[in-house]
Write an enzyme that holds these catalytic residues in place. Structure first.
Site, PDB file in Angstrom:
ATOM      1  N   GLU A  48       0.946  -0.877  -0.144  1.00  0.00           N
ATOM      2  CA  GLU A  48       0.187  -0.139   0.453  1.00  0.00           C
ATOM      3  C   GLU A  48       1.430   1.314  -0.189  1.00  0.00           C
ATOM      4  OE1 GLU A  48      -2.954   0.568   3.030  1.00  0.00           O
ATOM      5  OE2 GLU A  48      -3.282   2.900   2.530  1.00  0.00           O
ATOM      6  N   ARG A  67       4.919 -12.414  10.059  1.00  0.00           N
ATOM      7  CA  ARG A  67       4.918 -11.045   9.385  1.00  0.00           C
ATOM      8  C   ARG A  67       6.739 -11.178  10.446  1.00  0.00           C
ATOM      9  NH1 ARG A  67       3.914  -5.683   9.301  1.00  0.00           N
ATOM     10  NH2 ARG A  67       1.763  -6.469   8.354  1.00  0.00           N
ATOM     11  N   LYS A  85       4.492   1.014   8.982  1.00  0.00           N
ATOM     12  CA  LYS A  85       4.769   2.345   8.814  1.00  0.00           C
ATOM     13  C   LYS A  85       3.707   3.069   8.858  1.00  0.00           C
ATOM     14  CE  LYS A  85       3.044   0.241   4.593  1.00  0.00           C
ATOM     15  NZ  LYS A  85       2.595  -0.313   3.034  1.00  0.00           N
TER      16      LYS A  85
HETATM   17  P1  ATP Z   1       2.142  -1.614   7.176  1.00  0.00           P
HETATM   18  O1  ATP Z   1       1.695  -1.971   8.463  1.00  0.00           O
HETATM   19  O2  ATP Z   1       4.003  -1.094   7.967  1.00  0.00           O
HETATM   20  O3  ATP Z   1       1.905  -0.592   6.597  1.00  0.00           O
HETATM   21  P2  ATP Z   1       1.650  -4.002   5.513  1.00  0.00           P
HETATM   22  O4  ATP Z   1       1.390  -5.372   5.740  1.00  0.00           O
HETATM   23  O5  ATP Z   1      -0.076  -2.951   5.652  1.00  0.00           O
HETATM   24  O6  ATP Z   1       2.614  -3.370   6.652  1.00  0.00           O
HETATM   25  P3  ATP Z   1       1.321  -3.396   3.223  1.00  0.00           P
HETATM   26  O7  ATP Z   1       1.669  -2.395   2.596  1.00  0.00           O
HETATM   27  O8  ATP Z   1       0.202  -3.632   3.169  1.00  0.00           O
HETATM   28  O9  ATP Z   1       1.946  -3.272   4.332  1.00  0.00           O
HETATM   29  O10 ATP Z   1       2.203  -4.141   2.527  1.00  0.00           O
HETATM   30  C1  ATP Z   1       3.339  -5.374   1.681  1.00  0.00           C
HETATM   31  C2  ATP Z   1       2.785  -6.566   1.272  1.00  0.00           C
HETATM   32  O11 ATP Z   1       4.183  -6.879   2.046  1.00  0.00           O
HETATM   33  C3  ATP Z   1       2.556  -7.401   2.089  1.00  0.00           C
HETATM   34  O12 ATP Z   1       1.863  -8.984   1.270  1.00  0.00           O
HETATM   35  C4  ATP Z   1       2.641  -7.666   3.673  1.00  0.00           C
HETATM   36  O13 ATP Z   1       2.057  -8.472   4.038  1.00  0.00           O
HETATM   37  C5  ATP Z   1       3.993  -7.492   3.561  1.00  0.00           C
HETATM   38  N1  ATP Z   1       4.341  -7.107   4.697  1.00  0.00           N
HETATM   39  C6  ATP Z   1       4.361  -6.310   5.567  1.00  0.00           C
HETATM   40  N2  ATP Z   1       4.662  -5.770   6.235  1.00  0.00           N
HETATM   41  C7  ATP Z   1       5.766  -7.231   6.373  1.00  0.00           C
HETATM   42  C8  ATP Z   1       6.564  -7.500   7.425  1.00  0.00           C
HETATM   43  N3  ATP Z   1       6.708  -7.532   8.845  1.00  0.00           N
HETATM   44  N4  ATP Z   1       6.908  -9.398   7.380  1.00  0.00           N
HETATM   45  C9  ATP Z   1       6.847  -9.557   6.101  1.00  0.00           C
HETATM   46  N5  ATP Z   1       6.548  -9.493   5.058  1.00  0.00           N
HETATM   47  C10 ATP Z   1       5.510  -8.454   5.365  1.00  0.00           C
HETATM   48 MG    MG Z   2      -1.003  -1.276   6.526  1.00  0.00          MG
HETATM   49 MG    MG Z   3      -0.934  -4.198   4.061  1.00  0.00          MG
END
Ligand code: ATP
Ligand code: MG
Ligand code: MG
Length: 553
Positions: free
Chosen positions: A33, A260, A270
């Protein structure tokens, strides 16, 4: 090379290939995202998805999950692309969930018409109240049985922005008694009269993640949609939505989950990283203290080190915290091979060689003993040098393998010197160390004197030749391993107030032409790189990592 055993994600794919899937059907995606910069957790997901692409020679899409205009920006899209490229991966297609807004809308209308979705006119608080708990079934909305025509009409009004924000949502009509809370009539659309970074003012409604994600996978014919564990309960809904828009002949993507990744002494979220930027705890998303990919890049990390880290920790089914020392190990290992050795003195004290004549000489020194092609360079030597203040003690015990009065040490790539006397100010601080040198002990000269064993070797710079430089020393951003683990406390309470220390040091003159991002080993100290704010007039070095793991737990 020993073939690593398959991880559980690869096992899933291997099973599928033995079953009904062909290799040509394999397709993956990395779906960020664009609401922030990528962090080290994302690096794991990138390495997983693009690694599978490489392993199976399958396409991997970069898909921006851009369904929330409140938090998303073009700046983030650009940064994410830069980071993936920097890590060394190539996507097949650059896709955007927002490109599918019309298709998603059309499908939503179909769901309304088939009795699978309805417009709910309750407030979000009312809807939340009716959700029930895992053990108490939810309550059906009084709007659940609205007629199809009324639903179609209202949904169209929502779309056109003719209803106020928050007045209605579109919900899937599934089962308010489901044991899976996610299946209790989840929201598919909300009204948001906000400008989107790509679609501008075209849309007044925006799809929710669950509705957009699986359908995007379906549109792109993604075979395996890997996401983090918190989406496990969403898998049922993922399948339900796709079942409503597909038929028997269609290729159906499948969602699978992995844990994660968390890194110690930092946070990987983020949303929280944005707070650090907004509250000016750090200077920017790419501040070298940030666990973002851009932060690590600016700090001096290499793509190789980050990929090695991600490969080493692999993927897991359970969450845990990886100690940052493992990441530091990976960067040391890479920089040890590739970083030229140079000399820099961070805490200088003046050393005068009393029996050395005025003038200078240029000595040969190796650029990198780990790389036989790295060659040698000349460094200037003269009567007045800087050495590290901590490398001298007037008197010391036998374990102090550095300079003391009356004892000998070698100056790296130069001569053996002997401490003779000190000059102090009134307060007793040492202003100068006076010593003598053995003219026959020049390194590499092959003389008997040059081969003499002395207790230590010090780095140094020649004062008239040295360049003054700004040195930024970074430490961990948080004082505890898991700053966001304590639910009672705010992660901000654990900020390390000394995470950045800026000092002035002196470096050898060969560094005058160093360019942004160039990496070096300052001998005996650590690895440093040129910061992007560095100029010819004001050289700035970032400490990437110390030579050894010196953090005290
Ligand atoms: P954040 O909480 O940091 O915004 P998010 O999962 O909402 O993390 P996304 O941009 O949706 O962030 O993540 C893109 C991809 O990366 C998704 O498939 C997500 O599951 C994966 N991802 C995000 N954070 C991690 C992590 N800490 N370890 C492994 N994969 C991750
Ligand atoms: Mg997010
Ligand atoms: Mg997400």
């Amino acid at each position: 090379e020993v073939k690593k055993s398959l991880n559980f994600i690869e096992q899933i794919i291997e099973e599928d290939l033995k079953g009904s899937y062909t290799e040509q059907e394999l397709k993956f995606r990395f779906p960020p995202e664009p609401n922030g910069y990528l962090h080290i957790g994302h690096a794991s997901s990138i390495c997983l998805n693009f690694g599978l692409g490489e392993r199976y020679n399958a396409p991997v899409n970069l898909r921006f999950d851009d369904t929330n205009p409140i938090k998303e920006e073009q700046e983030y899209v650009d940064a994410i692309k830069e980071d993936v490229v920097w890590l060394g991966f190539k996507w097949d297609k650059e896709c955007y969930a927002s490109d599918y807004f019309q298709q998603l809308y059309d499908w939503a209308v179909e769901l309304i018409k088939s009795g699978n979705a309805y417009v709910d006119s309750q407030s979000s608080a009312e809807i939340a109240e009716q959700k029930g708990t895992p053990t108490v079934p939810g309550t059906e909305s009084p709007y659940r049985n609205r007629s199809v025509s009324e639903n179609v009409e209202l949904f169209e009004k929502m779309k056109n922005g003719e209803t106020p924000e928050g007045a209605h949502v579109l919900r899937a009509k599934i089962d308010m008694t489901s044991s899976n809370m996610i299946m209790r009539d989840p929201v598919m659309y909300r009204s948001l009269h906000k400008k989107h970074h790509r679609t501008g003012d075209d849309w007044k409604i925006y799809p929710m993640y669950d509705w957009a994600h699986g359908e995007s996978d379906f549109i792109e014919s993604v075979s395996h949609s890997f996401c983090t564990l918190e989406f496990l309960p969403h898998r049922e809904l993922y399948n339900w939505f796709i079942s409503k828009i597909s038929n028997n002949e269609d290729f159906i993507p499948k969602q699978r989950e992995f844990a994660r990744r968390n890194l110690s002494h930092t946070i990987v979220s983020k949303r929280k990283l944005l707070q650090l930027v907004e509250k000016k705890v750090v200077n920017s998303w790419d501040d070298p203290r940030m666990p973002t990919i851009s932060g690590f890049r600016r700090r001096g990390y290499t793509p190789t080190s980050i990929r090695k880290f991600a490969d080493t920790i692999g993927i897991a089914k359970r969450e845990n915290i990886i100690d940052v020392s493992l990441l530091e190990f990976c960067i040391r290992e890479d920089l040890n091979k590739i970083a030229p050795r140079v000399m820099g003195v961070l805490d200088p004290v003046k050393l005068v060689i009393t029996n050395y004549e005025d003038g200078e000489e240029w000595l040969d020194t190796e650029n990198n003993p780990e790389d036989e092609n790295a060659g040698t360079r000349k460094i200037p030597f003269s009567k007045e040098l800087y050495i590290e203040r901590e490398d001298f003690k007037e008197e010391a015990n036998r374990k102090f393998f550095r300079l003391t009065l009356g004892k000998e040490v070698r100056l790296k790539s130069a001569y053996i010197i002997k401490g003779e006397s000190v000059v102090k100010d009134d307060a007793g601080n040492i202003l100068e160390i006076h010593c003598t040198y053995d003219p026959k002990s020049k390194s590499g000269s092959g003389t008997e004197e040059s081969l003499r064993k002395v207790k230590g070797t010090l780095h140094w710079v020649s004062i008239p030749h040295a360049i003054k430089a700004e040195i930024r020393l970074y430490d961990r951003l948080f004082t505890v391993a898991a700053p966001d683990a304590d639910k009672e406390k705010d992660f901000m309470d654990f900020i390390n107030p000394d995470s950045l220390q800026v000092i002035t040091g002196y470096v050898e003159p060969s560094l005058k032409d160093a360019r942004v991002a160039d990496k070096f080993q300052f001998q005996r100290i650590g690895y440093f790189c040129i910061d992007k704010e560095s100029t010819k007039e004001n050289l700035i070095f970032n400490r990437t990592v110390t030579l050894r793991d010196s953090w005290e737990k």
